[in-house]
Scaffold this motif. Structure first.
Motif, PDB file in Angstrom:
ATOM      1  N   UNK A   1       0.834  -1.204   0.000  1.00 40.89           N
ATOM      2  CA  UNK A   1       0.000   0.000   0.000  1.00 40.89           C
ATOM      3  C   UNK A   1       0.869   1.254   0.000  1.00 40.89           C
ATOM      4  N   UNK A   2       1.938   1.231   0.761  1.00 42.09           N
ATOM      5  CA  UNK A   2       2.846   2.378   0.844  1.00 42.09           C
ATOM      6  C   UNK A   2       3.498   2.644  -0.510  1.00 42.09           C
ATOM      7  N   UNK A   3       4.049   1.613  -1.132  1.00 43.96           N
ATOM      8  CA  UNK A   3       4.727   1.791  -2.413  1.00 43.96           C
ATOM      9  C   UNK A   3       3.753   2.225  -3.507  1.00 43.96           C
ATOM     10  N   UNK A   4       2.559   1.676  -3.483  1.00 47.69           N
ATOM     11  CA  UNK A   4       1.554   2.086  -4.468  1.00 47.69           C
ATOM     12  C   UNK A   4       1.202   3.565  -4.297  1.00 47.69           C
ATOM     13  N   UNK A   5       0.974   3.983  -3.063  1.00 47.52           N
ATOM     14  CA  UNK A   5       0.598   5.366  -2.786  1.00 47.52           C
ATOM     15  C   UNK A   5       1.704   6.339  -3.156  1.00 47.52           C
ATOM     16  N   UNK A   6       2.957   5.945  -2.890  1.00 49.17           N
ATOM     17  CA  UNK A   6       4.094   6.843  -3.112  1.00 49.17           C
ATOM     18  C   UNK A   6       4.686   6.725  -4.510  1.00 49.17           C
ATOM     19  N   UNK A   7       4.166   5.804  -5.324  1.00 48.50           N
ATOM     20  CA  UNK A   7       4.671   5.647  -6.684  1.00 48.50           C
ATOM     21  C   UNK A   7       6.069   5.066  -6.758  1.00 48.50           C
ATOM     22  N   UNK A   8       6.393   4.164  -5.839  1.00 47.38           N
ATOM     23  CA  UNK A   8       7.723   3.550  -5.793  1.00 47.38           C
ATOM     24  C   UNK A   8       7.718   2.182  -6.455  1.00 47.38           C
ATOM     25  N   UNK A   9       8.762   1.889  -7.218  1.00 46.97           N
ATOM     26  CA  UNK A   9       8.953   0.538  -7.740  1.00 46.97           C
ATOM     27  C   UNK A   9       9.374  -0.359  -6.575  1.00 46.97           C
ATOM     28  N   UNK A  10       8.721  -1.502  -6.423  1.00 51.26           N
ATOM     29  CA  UNK A  10       9.110  -2.449  -5.382  1.00 51.26           C
ATOM     30  C   UNK A  10      10.197  -3.370  -5.935  1.00 51.26           C
TER      31      UNK A  10
END
Length: 499
Positions: A250-259
């Motif tokens: 959820x954090x990476x999706x919200x912040x637009x980060x590649x996991x």
């Protein structure tokens, strides 16, 4: 005619990025261990131990872990296709291995294991990997999204090449970290943005800490592009809970980060209350598809129950990148022409092993279970041993192949380390090596001082120092160094354990 007698290249004139990073698992202590081994080879009996025990690298077969028979049989046949036409083959190799080798050979360029292949890897082998991922996760996987690589390390380096544009690009990485990440980020000109795992919380990942680090990096002018998550943890040995993984997605999706999901220890889980879940599976289970979040996951044949480190096989699965980006990644991959074929074959076998009904399944399962149960036992033994010591604490070892105890050295030892110009944990690691021949990695090599990393070791047939008795001796040798420190006033109390 005059000639320039100055050296054309010196330590001062090489790429400065090379001089900045360290890779401690193969650093000074490892080099010193090699010098000691050479000394003992040239002068037997010169040290109070017969050989160096290298616990500084996850290198299972070097410490006696047996290879999986099915994997080696298939590799042997693929490298020697003529054996398939000999009557002796049916006596030497299982029908299961013969059948698999025939199928793989049919897909090889020129039906041989020597030629170059597609830069992304042989399609049928990528299909086997994709099918294995789909079976594991319960969600589709496509061979077009799979890149076979020379181990996970080359996949990680390739990903950093794609992501990092300049020093203003940041990559979130956990501390303690596997130093491949900081090294790769530095070499490709980016900036590492560290976030701290919680030692008091069993090395768990706390979202508020990651968010704090992300916000500070953005205030400093960095564009944070991706977040590295290592699960199970290296060197910390934790396994993330499903709830924690959902928070990270959820954090990476919200912040637009590649996991960037390092999942090379997915088959190394030792506790009953934890299970491995891939981050792709977690994201899909939350209802997110490739249009919602970008995930690059890494896996390798080096760890797990396979331990085929030197074969250099692995893969990355890329989800959420456009076809144009995939095309650019293929272009970069083509610079090295192709991953080695043995590694490609092993990676396909790792993701498509023998199954119930195959004639070799029982042998395969017995070998796999034997290795896993041995690692479970050693994890618990080391955890209990270090936790019993005054001056050491050790979190629960839930997975991976590492123990990462904390050393609580008193002021005298810290002062002695300072006098030698080394961190306290390096000071301890050096004395451990000198006294016992055991090579470990100081925690400072993972950007976490006052710790050291030791690998879970396997038995060895030949000299047999790591059987049940030898394993106990290894632990007692570690304790010996503590006893010596007591005699020097370095440690107040030591609790002995007898195994």
């Amino acid at each position: 005619m005059s000639y320039n007698k100055t050296a054309s290249i010196t330590a001062e004139t090489i790429n400065p990025k090379v001089k900045i990073f360290d890779y401690e698992p193969c650093g000074e202590i490892a080099k010193y261990a090699e010098r000691l081994q050479e000394e003992m080879d040239n002068n037997p009996g010169s040290r109070p131990f017969p050989e160096i025990i290298y616990c500084n690298l996850g290198n299972p077969q070097a410490l006696g872990q047996r290879p999986i028979t099915f994997f080696r049989e298939v590799l042997s046949l693929c490298d020697n296709p003529a054996l398939l036409h000999r009557d002796e083959a049916r006596k030497l190799f299982s029908p299961c291995a013969i059948k698999r080798a025939r199928r793989i050979i049919e897909s090889l360029p020129g039906r041989d294991s020597g030629p170059y292949t597609n830069s992304q890897g042989i399609r049928s082998l990528r299909r086997a990997v994709a099918d294995g991922i789909a079976a594991r996760d319960g969600f589709p996987s496509r061979p077009e999204d799979i890149f076979l690589t020379d181990g996970a390390s080359s996949a990680i380096n390739l990903t950093m090449q794609i992501l990092i544009r300049s020093q203003e690009d940041g990559i979130l990485c956990p501390l303690p970290e596997y130093p491949l990440y900081s090294a790769s980020i530095i070499l490709h000109g980016g900036t590492m943005v560290p976030y701290n795992l919680s030692e008091d919380g069993d090395w768990g990942l706390e979202i508020f800490e990651v968010k704090r680090c992300l916000e500070e990096a953005r205030i400093a002018g960095l564009t944070v592009r991706a977040m590295v998550i290592i699960n199970p943890g290296n060197p910390t040995g934790q396994v993330l809970s499903l709830t924690n993984q959902e928070e990270i997605v959820e954090f990476c999706r919200k912040e637009g980060l590649v996991m960037l999901a390092d999942e090379v220890y997915q088959d190394n889980v030792y506790v009953k209350d934890k299970k491995f879940h891939s981050f792709k599976k977690v994201a899909r289970s939350l209802g997110y598809n490739e249009n919602d979040i970008s995930i690059v996951s890494f896996h390798s044949v080096s760890m797990g129950y396979y331990g085929e480190c030197g074969r250099r096989g692995g893969y990355m699965e890329i989800c959420g990148f456009g076809d144009d980006v995939i095309g650019e990644i293929c272009k970069v991959a083509s610079v090295t022409l192709c991953p080695n074929i043995s590694g490609q074959i092993l990676t396909s076998l790792m993701m498509d092993p023998p199954k119930i009904g195959d004639d070799c399944f029982e042998t395969f399962l017995a070998e796999k279970d034997d290795i896993h149960s041995s690692l479970v036992k050693r994890a618990k033994t080391l955890e209990d041993a270090f936790s019993s010591l005054e001056g050491m604490t050790c979190n629960r070892i839930e997975g991976a192949i590492y123990v990462f105890p904390r050393i609580h050295l008193p002021p005298a030892a810290i002062k002695a380390a300072k006098a030698e110009g080394v961190p306290p944990d390096t000071f301890y690691a050096c004395r451990l090596l000198d006294a016992t021949g055991i090579a470990v990695v100081p925690g400072s090599g993972f950007h976490q001082v006052s710790h050291f990393s030791i690998k879970l070791v396997q038995r060895r047939e030949k000299k047999n120092p790591l059987t049940s008795r030898g394993f106990s001796i290894l632990l007692l040798l570690v304790l010996y160094v503590y006893v010596h420190m007591v005699s020097c006033g370095f440690l107040a109390v030591v609790v002995f354990i007898f195994l």
